[in-house]
Write an enzyme that holds these catalytic residues in place. Structure first.
Site, PDB file in Angstrom:
ATOM      1  N   CYS A 131       0.829  -1.206   0.000  1.00 27.38           N
ATOM      2  CA  CYS A 131       0.000   0.000   0.000  1.00 27.38           C
ATOM      3  C   CYS A 131       0.867   1.262   0.000  1.00 27.38           C
ATOM      4  CB  CYS A 131      -0.879   0.023   1.228  1.00 27.38           C
ATOM      5  SG  CYS A 131      -1.832  -1.485   1.419  1.00 27.38           S
ATOM      6  N   ARG A 165       2.426   1.340  -5.791  1.00 22.27           N
ATOM      7  CA  ARG A 165       2.541   0.436  -4.645  1.00 22.27           C
ATOM      8  C   ARG A 165       1.293  -0.400  -4.437  1.00 22.27           C
ATOM      9  NH1 ARG A 165       6.944   2.231  -1.360  1.00 22.27           N
ATOM     10  NH2 ARG A 165       6.273   0.756   0.214  1.00 22.27           N
ATOM     11  N   TRP A 208      -3.263  -2.282  -1.674  1.00 24.38           N
ATOM     12  CA  TRP A 208      -3.077  -3.602  -2.257  1.00 24.38           C
ATOM     13  C   TRP A 208      -3.684  -4.551  -1.237  1.00 24.38           C
ATOM     14  CZ3 TRP A 208      -0.496  -8.252  -1.128  1.00 24.38           C
ATOM     15  CH2 TRP A 208      -0.288  -9.109  -2.204  1.00 24.38           C
ATOM     16  N   ASN A 235      -0.541   0.092   6.209  1.00 32.15           N
ATOM     17  CA  ASN A 235       0.135  -0.812   5.280  1.00 32.15           C
ATOM     18  C   ASN A 235       0.683  -1.961   6.113  1.00 32.15           C
ATOM     19  OD1 ASN A 235       1.601  -1.983   3.183  1.00 32.15           O
ATOM     20  ND2 ASN A 235       3.383  -0.673   3.540  1.00 32.15           N
ATOM     21  N   GLY A 236       0.507  -3.196   5.646  1.00 34.27           N
ATOM     22  CA  GLY A 236       1.032  -4.347   6.380  1.00 34.27           C
ATOM     23  C   GLY A 236      -0.081  -5.283   6.792  1.00 34.27           C
ATOM     24  N   GLU A 270      14.475 -14.464 -16.242  1.00 28.92           N
ATOM     25  CA  GLU A 270      14.022 -13.077 -16.127  1.00 28.92           C
ATOM     26  C   GLU A 270      13.120 -12.705 -17.309  1.00 28.92           C
ATOM     27  OE1 GLU A 270      13.828 -10.986 -13.894  1.00 28.92           O
ATOM     28  OE2 GLU A 270      13.683  -9.033 -14.857  1.00 28.92           O
ATOM     29  N   LYS A 304       9.196 -11.534 -16.872  1.00 27.22           N
ATOM     30  CA  LYS A 304       8.681 -10.266 -17.396  1.00 27.22           C
ATOM     31  C   LYS A 304       7.413 -10.531 -18.228  1.00 27.22           C
ATOM     32  CE  LYS A 304      10.886  -7.283 -15.550  1.00 27.22           C
ATOM     33  NZ  LYS A 304      11.160  -8.107 -14.486  1.00 27.22           N
ATOM     34  N   GLU A 343       4.370 -11.561 -15.937  1.00 24.20           N
ATOM     35  CA  GLU A 343       3.768 -10.524 -15.094  1.00 24.20           C
ATOM     36  C   GLU A 343       3.133  -9.402 -15.910  1.00 24.20           C
ATOM     37  OE1 GLU A 343       6.501  -8.461 -12.462  1.00 24.20           O
ATOM     38  OE2 GLU A 343       8.106  -8.621 -13.903  1.00 24.20           O
ATOM     39  N   HIS A 345      15.288 -33.247 -20.522  1.00 22.22           N
ATOM     40  CA  HIS A 345      14.864 -34.038 -19.358  1.00 22.22           C
ATOM     41  C   HIS A 345      13.378 -33.860 -19.053  1.00 22.22           C
ATOM     42  CE1 HIS A 345      18.981 -35.203 -18.652  1.00 22.22           C
ATOM     43  NE2 HIS A 345      19.345 -33.922 -18.740  1.00 22.22           N
ATOM     44  N   LYS A 351       4.305  -2.938  -6.369  1.00 20.53           N
ATOM     45  CA  LYS A 351       5.744  -2.764  -6.172  1.00 20.53           C
ATOM     46  C   LYS A 351       6.011  -2.871  -4.670  1.00 20.53           C
ATOM     47  CE  LYS A 351       9.408  -1.091  -8.510  1.00 20.53           C
ATOM     48  NZ  LYS A 351       9.873  -1.933  -9.618  1.00 20.53           N
TER      49      LYS A 351
HETATM   50  C1  F6R Z   1       9.525  -8.315 -11.087  1.00 20.25           C
HETATM   51  C2  F6R Z   1       9.760  -7.602  -9.836  1.00 20.25           C
HETATM   52  C3  F6R Z   1       9.771  -8.384  -8.583  1.00 20.25           C
HETATM   53  C4  F6R Z   1      10.810  -7.824  -7.595  1.00 20.25           C
HETATM   54  C5  F6R Z   1      10.704  -8.570  -6.253  1.00 20.25           C
HETATM   55  C6  F6R Z   1      11.761  -8.089  -5.277  1.00 20.25           C
HETATM   56  O1  F6R Z   1       9.589  -7.464 -12.185  1.00 20.25           O
HETATM   57  O2  F6R Z   1       9.912  -6.407  -9.813  1.00 20.25           O
HETATM   58  O3  F6R Z   1       9.991  -9.739  -8.819  1.00 20.25           O
HETATM   59  O4  F6R Z   1      12.076  -7.983  -8.152  1.00 20.25           O
HETATM   60  O5  F6R Z   1       9.434  -8.384  -5.706  1.00 20.25           O
HETATM   61  O6  F6R Z   1      11.617  -6.724  -5.019  1.00 20.25           O
HETATM   62  P1  F6R Z   1      12.772  -5.891  -4.335  1.00 20.25           P
HETATM   63  O7  F6R Z   1      13.911  -5.858  -5.287  1.00 20.25           O
HETATM   64  O8  F6R Z   1      12.185  -4.549  -4.065  1.00 20.25           O
HETATM   65  O9  F6R Z   1      13.136  -6.631  -3.078  1.00 20.25           O
END
Ligand code: F6R
Length: 621
Positions: free
Chosen positions: A2, A27, A75, A101-102, A490, A494, A497, A513, A616
């Site tokens: 949040c 966020r 969130w 938040n939390g 990676e 991407k 998500e 395998h 995020k």
């Molecule tokens: C994917 C992404 C997430 C973050 C993960 C860790 O694009 O952004 O997988 O990498 O949540 O976040 P941080 O780096 O903030 O600990």
């Protein structure tokens, strides 16, 4: 998770709070709400993105006069994303409004107790408990001023809460004051002139002030127009750590790009250069940012664990290759969410490297704390000054990527790679396995990387065209070996998500395998090919793997080094990246995969910056 913002000053709070929320929307974007103290206590909240709340507010008249306010973008954890579960939550007597938040872990017990005393709940959230408890504590709180009483009541509430929380509260009887509290969840103070701010991160107030104060664990803060008062949960005076924010508001704007993600992809050459800036001192020694470890501590290290989540975890996987190659110290990479539960063997000669863009990821923080309890040394790689993970670490290397707003990580990943290389070189140097001139030679190669990333960005048009063709694919597979394996992971992350497509990354050698059964006629397979120079054997093996998938009908999309003609006959689509030393190759090979995912998502009509279900900075476990 949040986003939280609070304002106390002389200007109308509503627009300041809404502007802050706009910058924090990355966020969480399930719902949003505000509370303004304006003679009475005005609250408004709506499910959905911030725009829904703004639209609802347009219909209200006479709201903008109050100069004290709080705002929240959510969130969802407890209770679905509805109007009634959106924050702020008010106490039963209507006196206070609270945002959070939390997760309050003992909320079921607290709710049962409050309901037994006759309080009716208006939401399904854990947060509402805090609002009711605060109003009850206010009835008996002592203090010289209404604000002091609000802070005292907040401390009493915090002592009863378990779990992780940032709380902000306003009280209709304490106009001009916002009180905040934090445990295991982010909260920073913005110090203005005749006004002060509270927020989950500095981007909320960067347009008003670049002077911030970092709060410690288990602290309560009171802000008014002229004052910032910090205490612990028991009322003892406490100090915050002041810091200056070294980027300005424009860094958190889209600046003409359609998405933050596109802007952040384009910023990567600069971000990589900034992370490298000033790292070698006049003796050729590598410099970290904050070091509370001696060289002897680093010489004593006999094992390295890297802990991180998601994209940061992938950067750790690349780091393992570099650290082991350069230092000859065994290095393990662990998902932070798994680390402490498998009881890893740690002691004071273990170095744990925690990688986190936000510095607030709860899984990583908990892994770090577990490591410290076992007496391991902890080094953080982090992009966010003032966040919890660097504060609790023994040494810190900041990635100077600037604010990353798009939910999907891009420039943070590239700068995490750079930071990991620097940590590996630093360890090698301190331990005497690399001479200063050897370290300087790798640093010189790293210094060339911003230019090479720029070259890749200039060649992205064919990737964009291909992305449109792939937008209807059911599934995309990614393969790579050695450092290209984490790049494949990676690339797949991407795409998952952002485009909500099935995508998986594999070590190319593992295909036979099992996963090769997934290949059907036309299945797109993105193949990240190692350099034919250096470890040429890897290159030849991957070329064989490409032939294997092609023989089974795959459509091969090949990322290879310039001049690699051997791979051309097996590539349905071939994209070259500049010649780069083997270990540093992920800095260039990841970029086309970022662009591919972004463009496919956009072609499928998705919100690239705010993918569904995500937020995020994941501050819950
Ligand atoms: C994917 C992404 C997430 C973050 C993960 C860790 O694009 O952004 O997988 O990498 O949540 O976040 P941080 O780096 O903030 O600990």
């Amino acid at each position: 998770m949040c986003g939280i913002v609070g304002y106390a000053g002389a200007r109308p709070a509503l627009n300041i709070v809404l502007d802050g929320l706009r910058r924090l929307e990355y966020r969480g974007y399930d719902s949003a709400g505000v509370a303004i103290v304006d003679g009475g206590l005005f609250t408004a909240k709506r499910a959905g993105k911030l725009a829904n709340l703004e639209k609802a507010l347009q219909d209200e008249a006479g709201l903008s006069a109050g100069t004290t306010g709080i705002g929240h973008t959510r969130w969802a954890t407890h209770g679905g994303p509805t109007d009634r579960n959106a924050h702020p939550h008010r106490s039963a007597d209507g006196r206070v409004a609270v945002i959070h938040n939390g997760i309050i872990e003992n909320f079921a017990k607290l709710r049962a107790e409050l309901e037994a005393s006759g309080i009716e709940f208006a939401s399904d959230t854990d947060t509402e408990c805090a609002a009711h408890l605060l109003a009850i504590e206010l009835q008996t709180a002592v203090g010289d001023t209404p604000g002091a009483r609000l802070a005292e009541a907040m401390r009493a509430v915090c002592r009863r809460l378990e779990g992780a929380f940032t709380l902000l509260a306003v009280d209709v009887q304490a106009p001009g004051v916002v009180v905040g509290a934090r445990r295991n969840s982010p909260l920073v103070v913005g110090r203005g002139t005749g006004e002060n701010y509270l927020a989950s991160d500095v981007s909320a107030f960067i347009e008003h002030t670049r002077e911030a104060v970092e709060l410690g664990q288990d602290q309560v803060v009171l802000i008014s127009a002229d004052d910032i008062v910090i205490t612990d949960f028991h009322g003892a005076a406490a100090e915050g750590r002041p810091f200056h924010i070294d980027w300005d508001a424009s860094a958190a704007e889209k600046s003409g790009y359609e998405y933050f993600m596109l802007k952040e992809i384009a910023e990567q050459p600069h971000a990589v250069a900034e992370t490298l800036l000033g790292r070698l001192n006049e003796h050729g020694d590598l410099m970290l940012d904050e070091v509370r470890l001696t060289d002897q501590d680093l010489r004593d290290v006999d094992k390295v664990f890297i802990v991180a989540c998601g994209t940061a975890y992938h950067s750790g996987m690349v780091a393992k290759y570099a650290i082991e190659h350069w230092t000859r110290i065994p290095c393990e990479v662990e998902l932070a969410s798994e680390f402490r539960y498998r009881d890893p063997v740690l002691d004071r000669s273990t170095l744990v490297v925690a990688i986190s863009q936000s510095g607030e990821t709860m899984d990583t923080l908990m892994a770090l704390r577990h490591a410290k309890e076992q007496k391991a040394r902890v080094l953080a790689i982090c992009n966010t000054n003032g966040s919890t993970i660097p504060r609790e670490s023994d040494a810190v290397l900041y990635t100077h990527a600037g604010p990353e707003i798009a939910v999907a990580s891009t420039k943070a990943f590239l700068t995490q790679l750079v930071a990991c290389y620097l940590v590996g070189l630093h360890l090698a140097q301190v331990r005497g396995v690399k001479y200063a001139d050897e370290v300087a030679a790798v640093v010189a190669q790293l210094q060339e990387m911003p230019g090479k990333v720029e070259q890749v960005l200039d060649m992205m048009e064919p990737i964009r065209l291909l992305a449109r063709e792939l937008a209807e694919a059911k599934s995309v597979l990614f393969i790579g070996r050695h450092v290209s394996y984490p790049v494949a992971l990676e690339g797949a992350l991407k795409l998952k998500e952002l485009a909500y497509m099935h995508a998986e990354g594999f070590a190319a050698g593992e295909l036979k395998h099992g996963p090769i059964a997934l290949i059907d006629h036309g299945t797109p397979v993105v193949c990240v090919v190692p350099s034919p120079r250096g470890r040429g054997v890897l290159h030849d093996k991957v070329v064989s793997n490409i032939q294997e998938v092609r023989a089974r009908g795959a459509r091969t999309i090949v990322i290879a080094e310039e001049g690699d003609t051997a791979v051309a006959p097996y590539a349905d689509h071939l994209f070259y990246v500049p010649v780069t030393p083997t270990l540093l190759a992920p800095l260039v090979t990841t970029v086309p995969l970022q662009v591919l995912a972004c463009e496919i998502a956009s072609a499928r009509g998705h919100d690239v910056d705010q993918p569904r279900n995500l937020a995020k900075s994941v501050t819950v476990e």
